[in-house]
Design a protein around this motif. Structure first.
Motif, PDB file in Angstrom:
ATOM      1  N   PRO A 147     -24.274 -26.426 -16.749  1.00  0.00           N
ATOM      2  CA  PRO A 147     -23.561 -25.648 -17.717  1.00  0.00           C
ATOM      3  C   PRO A 147     -24.333 -25.016 -18.690  1.00  0.00           C
ATOM      4  N   VAL A 148     -24.114 -24.066 -19.465  1.00  0.00           N
ATOM      5  CA  VAL A 148     -24.766 -23.431 -20.234  1.00  0.00           C
ATOM      6  C   VAL A 148     -23.894 -22.857 -21.506  1.00  0.00           C
ATOM      7  N   SER A 149     -24.276 -23.685 -22.533  1.00  0.00           N
ATOM      8  CA  SER A 149     -23.378 -23.339 -23.812  1.00  0.00           C
ATOM      9  C   SER A 149     -24.307 -22.987 -24.785  1.00  0.00           C
ATOM     10  N   ILE A 150     -23.784 -21.899 -25.541  1.00  0.00           N
ATOM     11  CA  ILE A 150     -24.784 -21.375 -27.039  1.00  0.00           C
ATOM     12  C   ILE A 150     -24.614 -22.756 -27.956  1.00  0.00           C
ATOM     13  N   VAL A 151     -25.821 -22.763 -28.832  1.00  0.00           N
ATOM     14  CA  VAL A 151     -25.756 -23.587 -29.880  1.00  0.00           C
ATOM     15  C   VAL A 151     -25.666 -22.827 -31.074  1.00  0.00           C
ATOM     16  N   ALA A 152     -24.344 -22.718 -31.633  1.00  0.00           N
ATOM     17  CA  ALA A 152     -24.006 -21.813 -33.057  1.00  0.00           C
ATOM     18  C   ALA A 152     -25.141 -22.343 -33.988  1.00  0.00           C
ATOM     19  N   PRO A 153     -25.998 -21.253 -34.777  1.00  0.00           N
ATOM     20  CA  PRO A 153     -26.561 -21.957 -36.028  1.00  0.00           C
ATOM     21  C   PRO A 153     -25.645 -22.270 -37.197  1.00  0.00           C
ATOM     22  N   ALA A 154     -26.188 -23.169 -38.088  1.00  0.00           N
ATOM     23  CA  ALA A 154     -25.565 -23.411 -39.164  1.00  0.00           C
ATOM     24  C   ALA A 154     -25.234 -22.102 -40.105  1.00  0.00           C
ATOM     25  N   PRO A 155     -24.134 -22.210 -40.717  1.00  0.00           N
ATOM     26  CA  PRO A 155     -23.862 -21.042 -41.757  1.00  0.00           C
ATOM     27  C   PRO A 155     -24.851 -20.513 -42.533  1.00  0.00           C
ATOM     28  N   ASP A 156     -25.613 -21.341 -43.141  1.00  0.00           N
ATOM     29  CA  ASP A 156     -26.918 -21.157 -44.201  1.00  0.00           C
ATOM     30  C   ASP A 156     -28.091 -20.700 -43.328  1.00  0.00           C
ATOM     31  N   GLN A 157     -28.133 -21.096 -41.989  1.00  0.00           N
ATOM     32  CA  GLN A 157     -29.520 -20.982 -41.205  1.00  0.00           C
ATOM     33  C   GLN A 157     -29.781 -19.523 -40.991  1.00  0.00           C
ATOM     34  N   ALA A 158     -31.145 -19.061 -41.369  1.00  0.00           N
ATOM     35  CA  ALA A 158     -31.764 -17.534 -41.118  1.00  0.00           C
ATOM     36  C   ALA A 158     -31.635 -17.466 -39.702  1.00  0.00           C
ATOM     37  N   LEU A 159     -31.156 -16.236 -39.281  1.00  0.00           N
ATOM     38  CA  LEU A 159     -31.268 -15.828 -37.644  1.00  0.00           C
ATOM     39  C   LEU A 159     -32.485 -14.954 -37.235  1.00  0.00           C
ATOM     40  N   THR A 160     -32.685 -15.334 -36.055  1.00  0.00           N
ATOM     41  CA  THR A 160     -33.801 -14.479 -35.283  1.00  0.00           C
ATOM     42  C   THR A 160     -33.134 -13.370 -34.513  1.00  0.00           C
ATOM     43  N   LEU A 161     -33.937 -12.316 -34.452  1.00  0.00           N
ATOM     44  CA  LEU A 161     -33.342 -11.186 -33.706  1.00  0.00           C
ATOM     45  C   LEU A 161     -34.214 -11.149 -32.770  1.00  0.00           C
ATOM     46  N   VAL A 162     -33.676 -10.845 -31.400  1.00  0.00           N
ATOM     47  CA  VAL A 162     -34.676 -10.519 -30.108  1.00  0.00           C
ATOM     48  C   VAL A 162     -34.423  -9.118 -29.824  1.00  0.00           C
ATOM     49  N   VAL A 163     -35.767  -8.687 -29.597  1.00  0.00           N
ATOM     50  CA  VAL A 163     -35.970  -6.777 -29.790  1.00  0.00           C
ATOM     51  C   VAL A 163     -36.840  -6.733 -28.659  1.00  0.00           C
ATOM     52  N   SER A 164     -36.661  -5.390 -28.379  1.00  0.00           N
ATOM     53  CA  SER A 164     -37.884  -5.063 -27.349  1.00  0.00           C
ATOM     54  C   SER A 164     -39.172  -4.834 -28.018  1.00  0.00           C
ATOM     55  N   ARG A 165     -40.424  -4.740 -27.388  1.00  0.00           N
ATOM     56  CA  ARG A 165     -41.534  -4.420 -28.133  1.00  0.00           C
ATOM     57  C   ARG A 165     -41.609  -2.886 -28.230  1.00  0.00           C
ATOM     58  N   THR A 166     -41.102  -2.265 -27.387  1.00  0.00           N
ATOM     59  CA  THR A 166     -41.010  -0.637 -27.502  1.00  0.00           C
ATOM     60  C   THR A 166     -39.611  -0.325 -27.652  1.00  0.00           C
ATOM     61  N   HIS A 167     -39.356   1.065 -27.150  1.00  0.00           N
ATOM     62  CA  HIS A 167     -38.034   1.721 -26.866  1.00  0.00           C
ATOM     63  C   HIS A 167     -37.211   1.533 -28.366  1.00  0.00           C
ATOM     64  N   ARG A 168     -37.828   1.706 -29.422  1.00  0.00           N
ATOM     65  CA  ARG A 168     -37.261   1.886 -30.782  1.00  0.00           C
ATOM     66  C   ARG A 168     -37.513   3.083 -31.483  1.00  0.00           C
ATOM     67  N   ASP A 169     -36.705   4.034 -31.804  1.00  0.00           N
ATOM     68  CA  ASP A 169     -36.812   5.124 -32.346  1.00  0.00           C
ATOM     69  C   ASP A 169     -36.845   4.681 -33.955  1.00  0.00           C
ATOM     70  N   GLN A 170     -37.153   5.662 -34.787  1.00  0.00           N
ATOM     71  CA  GLN A 170     -37.394   5.374 -36.215  1.00  0.00           C
ATOM     72  C   GLN A 170     -36.001   4.745 -36.857  1.00  0.00           C
ATOM     73  N   ARG A 171     -34.923   5.478 -36.602  1.00  0.00           N
ATOM     74  CA  ARG A 171     -33.550   5.064 -37.063  1.00  0.00           C
ATOM     75  C   ARG A 171     -33.383   3.707 -36.696  1.00  0.00           C
ATOM     76  N   PHE A 172     -33.590   3.231 -35.389  1.00  0.00           N
ATOM     77  CA  PHE A 172     -33.261   1.807 -35.145  1.00  0.00           C
ATOM     78  C   PHE A 172     -34.199   0.869 -35.988  1.00  0.00           C
ATOM     79  N   GLN A 173     -35.382   1.349 -36.090  1.00  0.00           N
ATOM     80  CA  GLN A 173     -36.321   0.446 -36.574  1.00  0.00           C
ATOM     81  C   GLN A 173     -35.850   0.452 -38.126  1.00  0.00           C
ATOM     82  N   ASN A 174     -35.566   1.368 -38.625  1.00  0.00           N
ATOM     83  CA  ASN A 174     -35.038   1.490 -40.282  1.00  0.00           C
ATOM     84  C   ASN A 174     -34.158   0.453 -40.336  1.00  0.00           C
ATOM     85  N   LEU A 175     -33.068   0.304 -39.234  1.00  0.00           N
ATOM     86  CA  LEU A 175     -31.738  -0.354 -39.322  1.00  0.00           C
ATOM     87  C   LEU A 175     -32.161  -1.937 -39.283  1.00  0.00           C
TER      88      LEU A 175
END
Length: 278
Positions: A147-175
């Motif tokens: 079985p696979v279950s996510i491990v939720a981060p602690a409320p004060d833990q900084a988060l990591t974003l997973v994103v493509s190396r490419t496929h980002r227009d400028q508006r998405f990059q700014n966001l």
């Protein structure tokens, strides 16, 4: 049903690996004419295998088939039950041999996924989930299933974003530049991005349409494996995704996460987006 589709998925993954490991890149017959990105012989061979096996097992009367490689037209399929297939998610990564490509097969009932399979051939893993029954991973065909279950981060833990190396227009990059993520984890296919969340390598994935948008087959299978593992996958306004609506594009902002702060992150993304030029 799940056992049948697992076997079909492993067969398709073997086809993809055969092409991926081939020394002669010419055998891929790369076609760059498709607007959404290149298509290879591997895409087509895996797609043929999946459709042939699924239709033989389940027929075409009760089940519809929505595949990236065969989709045509703008009308929704008439069946309540629809298989949504991406035989090779991350074709560019497949061509570049990053290893970050995946196989997606989902079954939707009345526009929502109820069964899903995401295969990562280079990791030799198949993730699968059924509505209300949890998420699992099979290590190798016929191997250990856990079985696979996510491990939720602690409320004060900084988060990591997973994103493509490419496929980002400028508006998405700014966001994403303005959102409070500690780090970024760069990964190819959507399936591999969601697996990165399942495997605690990242916390959040964001999609934002621009001139184009992700398609039904990009999201249907990854959504269910994440939500059945305990994560969330919604539009920025908190609404669920719907599939087989005719237009296969998923327009707007979409956020997937392992975080209890999911809705707060959606609200922050919406507020930030409102400050950016269109």
């Amino acid at each position: 049903m799940a056992d049948t589709v697992r076997a079909i998925a492993w067969g398709a993954m073997k086809i993809l690996q055969t092409y991926y490991q081939g020394e002669d890149s010419a055998q891929l017959n790369i076609d760059h004419r498709k607007p959404d990105g290149p298509v290879t012989a591997a895409d087509l061979a895996a797609n043929h295998h999946i459709l042939e096996k699924l239709t033989a097992a389940f027929g075409t009367e009760a089940f519809g088939y929505l595949s990236e490689e065969t989709h045509q037209g703008q009308d929704p399929l008439p069946q309540d039950w629809v298989w949504i297939i991406d035989p090779l998610d991350g074709t560019r990564d497949f061509i570049d041999r990053t290893g970050e490509y995946a196989l997606h097969i989902a079954l939707a009932y009345q526009q929502r996924p109820v069964l899903a399979f995401v295969g990562v051939p280079e990791a030799n893993k198949l993730y699968f989930a059924a509505q209300g029954q949890g998420c699992f991973v099979e290590n190798g065909s016929g191997g250990e299933i856990r079985p696979v279950s996510i491990v939720a981060p602690a409320p004060d833990q900084a988060l990591t974003l997973v994103v493509s190396r490419t496929h980002r227009d400028q508006r998405f990059q700014n966001l994403i530049d303005q959102l409070p993520f500690r780090d970024r984890h760069y990964v190819g296919s959507v399936g591999c991005k969601i697996v990165a969340i399942l495997e605690q390598q990242a916390d959040v994935y964001i999609s934002l349409s621009g001139k184009s948008a992700a398609k039904d087959w990009d999201f249907a299978a990854p959504e269910l494996i994440l939500t059945e593992a305990g994560g969330q996958f919604t539009f920025f306004d908190g609404q669920p995704l719907r599939y087989n609506r005719g237009d296969v594009c998923q327009w707007g902002g979409i956020l997937a996460s392992n975080s209890p702060q999911h809705l707060a992150l959606c609200q922050l993304a919406t507020q930030t987006l409102a400050t950016l030029p269109i």
